[in-house]
Design a protein around this motif. Structure first.
Motif, mmCIF file in Angstrom:
data_model
loop_
_atom_site.group_PDB
_atom_site.id
_atom_site.type_symbol
_atom_site.label_atom_id
_atom_site.label_comp_id
_atom_site.label_asym_id
_atom_site.label_seq_id
_atom_site.Cartn_x
_atom_site.Cartn_y
_atom_site.Cartn_z
ATOM 1 N N SER A 1 -5.548 1.065 -3.228
ATOM 2 C CA SER A 1 -4.522 0.837 -2.207
ATOM 3 C C SER A 1 -3.655 2.070 -1.962
ATOM 4 C CB SER A 1 -3.619 -0.337 -2.619
ATOM 5 O OG SER A 1 -2.730 0.055 -3.650
ATOM 6 N N VAL A 2 -3.821 3.092 -2.778
ATOM 7 C CA VAL A 2 -2.974 4.285 -2.670
ATOM 8 C C VAL A 2 -3.569 5.256 -1.655
ATOM 9 C CG1 VAL A 2 -1.991 6.246 -3.912
ATOM 10 C CG2 VAL A 2 -2.220 4.033 -5.064
ATOM 11 N N ARG A 3 -2.726 5.717 -0.748
ATOM 12 C CA ARG A 3 -3.125 6.697 0.256
ATOM 13 C C ARG A 3 -2.331 7.972 0.017
ATOM 14 N NH1 ARG A 3 -5.936 2.661 0.522
ATOM 15 N NH2 ARG A 3 -6.377 1.489 2.408
ATOM 16 N N VAL A 4 -3.013 9.093 -0.044
ATOM 17 C CA VAL A 4 -2.354 10.391 -0.202
ATOM 18 C C VAL A 4 -2.916 11.322 0.853
ATOM 19 C CG1 VAL A 4 -1.802 12.300 -1.763
ATOM 20 C CG2 VAL A 4 -2.201 10.009 -2.710
ATOM 21 N N LEU A 5 -2.034 11.966 1.597
ATOM 22 C CA LEU A 5 -2.512 12.907 2.591
ATOM 23 C C LEU A 5 -1.699 14.187 2.527
ATOM 24 C CD1 LEU A 5 -0.619 12.721 5.569
ATOM 25 C CD2 LEU A 5 -1.345 10.402 5.062
ATOM 26 N N VAL A 6 -2.356 15.269 2.900
ATOM 27 C CA VAL A 6 -1.739 16.584 2.881
ATOM 28 C C VAL A 6 -1.684 17.110 4.304
ATOM 29 C CG1 VAL A 6 -2.058 18.992 2.171
ATOM 30 C CG2 VAL A 6 -2.464 17.158 0.528
ATOM 31 N N ASN A 7 -0.516 17.578 4.687
ATOM 32 C CA ASN A 7 -0.342 18.285 5.949
ATOM 33 C C ASN A 7 -0.173 19.755 5.601
ATOM 34 O OD1 ASN A 7 -0.248 15.981 7.682
ATOM 35 N ND2 ASN A 7 1.823 15.595 6.965
ATOM 36 N N GLU A 8 -1.129 20.568 6.010
ATOM 37 C CA GLU A 8 -1.030 22.005 5.783
ATOM 38 C C GLU A 8 -0.496 22.666 7.046
ATOM 39 O OE1 GLU A 8 -4.166 23.375 2.510
ATOM 40 O OE2 GLU A 8 -5.107 22.835 4.416
ATOM 41 N N VAL A 9 0.538 23.467 6.868
ATOM 42 C CA VAL A 9 1.200 24.114 7.995
ATOM 43 C C VAL A 9 0.959 25.620 7.926
ATOM 44 C CG1 VAL A 9 3.430 24.492 9.125
ATOM 45 C CG2 VAL A 9 2.966 22.315 7.976
ATOM 46 N N MET B 1 0.846 -1.167 0.000
ATOM 47 C CA MET B 1 0.000 0.000 0.000
ATOM 48 C C MET B 1 0.902 1.244 0.000
ATOM 49 S SD MET B 1 -2.488 1.481 3.069
ATOM 50 C CE MET B 1 -2.385 -0.033 3.924
ATOM 51 N N PRO B 2 1.005 1.940 -1.142
ATOM 52 C CA PRO B 2 1.790 3.176 -1.179
ATOM 53 C C PRO B 2 1.107 4.279 -0.374
ATOM 54 C CG PRO B 2 1.414 2.302 -3.396
ATOM 55 C CD PRO B 2 0.538 1.542 -2.464
ATOM 56 N N ILE B 3 1.913 4.998 0.389
ATOM 57 C CA ILE B 3 1.425 6.139 1.155
ATOM 58 C C ILE B 3 2.275 7.349 0.771
ATOM 59 C CG2 ILE B 3 1.045 7.119 3.444
ATOM 60 C CD1 ILE B 3 0.894 4.202 4.489
ATOM 61 N N VAL B 4 1.614 8.398 0.334
ATOM 62 C CA VAL B 4 2.296 9.627 -0.070
ATOM 63 C C VAL B 4 1.868 10.738 0.876
ATOM 64 C CG1 VAL B 4 2.604 11.317 -1.915
ATOM 65 C CG2 VAL B 4 2.258 8.892 -2.490
ATOM 66 N N THR B 5 2.844 11.463 1.415
ATOM 67 C CA THR B 5 2.560 12.600 2.278
ATOM 68 C C THR B 5 3.070 13.862 1.604
ATOM 69 O OG1 THR B 5 2.824 11.212 4.237
ATOM 70 C CG2 THR B 5 2.899 13.595 4.571
ATOM 71 N N ILE B 6 2.220 14.874 1.533
ATOM 72 C CA ILE B 6 2.581 16.163 0.966
ATOM 73 C C ILE B 6 2.497 17.195 2.083
ATOM 74 C CG2 ILE B 6 1.969 17.936 -0.719
ATOM 75 C CD1 ILE B 6 0.578 15.671 -2.343
ATOM 76 N N ASN B 7 3.605 17.853 2.348
ATOM 77 C CA ASN B 7 3.637 18.938 3.332
ATOM 78 C C ASN B 7 3.651 20.249 2.564
ATOM 79 O OD1 ASN B 7 3.956 17.315 5.777
ATOM 80 N ND2 ASN B 7 5.923 16.780 4.890
ATOM 81 N N MET B 8 2.742 21.161 2.932
ATOM 82 C CA MET B 8 2.700 22.453 2.252
ATOM 83 C C MET B 8 2.199 23.530 3.202
ATOM 84 S SD MET B 8 -0.700 22.271 -0.181
ATOM 85 C CE MET B 8 -0.245 20.792 -1.034
ATOM 86 N N VAL B 9 2.547 24.755 2.833
ATOM 87 C CA VAL B 9 2.062 25.898 3.591
ATOM 88 C C VAL B 9 0.564 26.040 3.333
ATOM 89 C CG1 VAL B 9 2.243 28.400 3.891
ATOM 90 C CG2 VAL B 9 4.293 27.042 3.474
ATOM 91 N N ALA B 10 -0.196 26.265 4.380
ATOM 92 C CA ALA B 10 -1.647 26.418 4.269
ATOM 93 C C ALA B 10 -1.992 27.676 3.483
ATOM 94 C CB ALA B 10 -2.268 26.494 5.663
ATOM 95 N N GLY B 11 -3.142 27.624 2.813
ATOM 96 C CA GLY B 11 -3.643 28.811 2.147
ATOM 97 C C GLY B 11 -4.078 28.599 0.709
ATOM 98 N N ARG B 12 -3.790 27.430 0.153
ATOM 99 C CA ARG B 12 -4.211 27.172 -1.218
ATOM 100 C C ARG B 12 -5.707 26.875 -1.271
ATOM 101 N NH1 ARG B 12 0.983 25.507 -0.955
ATOM 102 N NH2 ARG B 12 2.319 25.919 -2.749
ATOM 103 N N ASP B 13 -6.275 27.101 -2.421
ATOM 104 C CA ASP B 13 -7.684 26.808 -2.653
ATOM 105 C C ASP B 13 -7.943 25.327 -2.386
ATOM 106 O OD1 ASP B 13 -10.359 27.521 -3.957
ATOM 107 O OD2 ASP B 13 -9.646 25.854 -5.219
ATOM 108 N N ARG B 14 -8.970 25.023 -1.621
ATOM 109 C CA ARG B 14 -9.284 23.646 -1.226
ATOM 110 C C ARG B 14 -9.502 22.744 -2.437
ATOM 111 N NH1 ARG B 14 -8.584 21.115 3.579
ATOM 112 N NH2 ARG B 14 -8.426 23.283 4.120
ATOM 113 N N ALA B 15 -10.215 23.231 -3.451
ATOM 114 C CA ALA B 15 -10.467 22.426 -4.649
ATOM 115 C C ALA B 15 -9.161 22.110 -5.372
ATOM 116 C CB ALA B 15 -11.433 23.149 -5.581
#
Length: 68
Positions: A38-46, A1-15
């Motif tokens: 099986s692919v999991r992608v999550l975003v951490n907004e900071v 199960m691939p898991i991808v984490t994206i860390n980014m500064v908060a403020g982008r358009d939700r869509a």
């Protein structure tokens, strides 16, 4: 199960962020020959006040484009 984490500064358009999630999932599925389900992608907004480049906080930077 691939898991991808994206860390980014908060403020982008939700869509826009949701489109990114979908595109990343499709790309990972295709390139790794993994079932899309099986692919999991999550975003951490900071918060920009909690992210720095060197000693400059992202909240202190002048905007240079359409995204923070």
């Amino acid at each position: 199960m691939p898991i991808v984490t994206i860390n980014m500064v908060a403020g982008r358009d939700r869509a826009m962020v949701q489109d990114c999630l979908r595109e990343v999932a499709k790309t990972v599925s295709r390139t790794l020959d993994a079932p899309l389900s099986s692919v999991r992608v999550l975003v951490n907004e900071v918060d920009p006040e909690l992210w720095s480049v060197g000693t400059t906080l992202k909240s202190e930077e002048r905007p240079t484009g359409p995204t923070p």
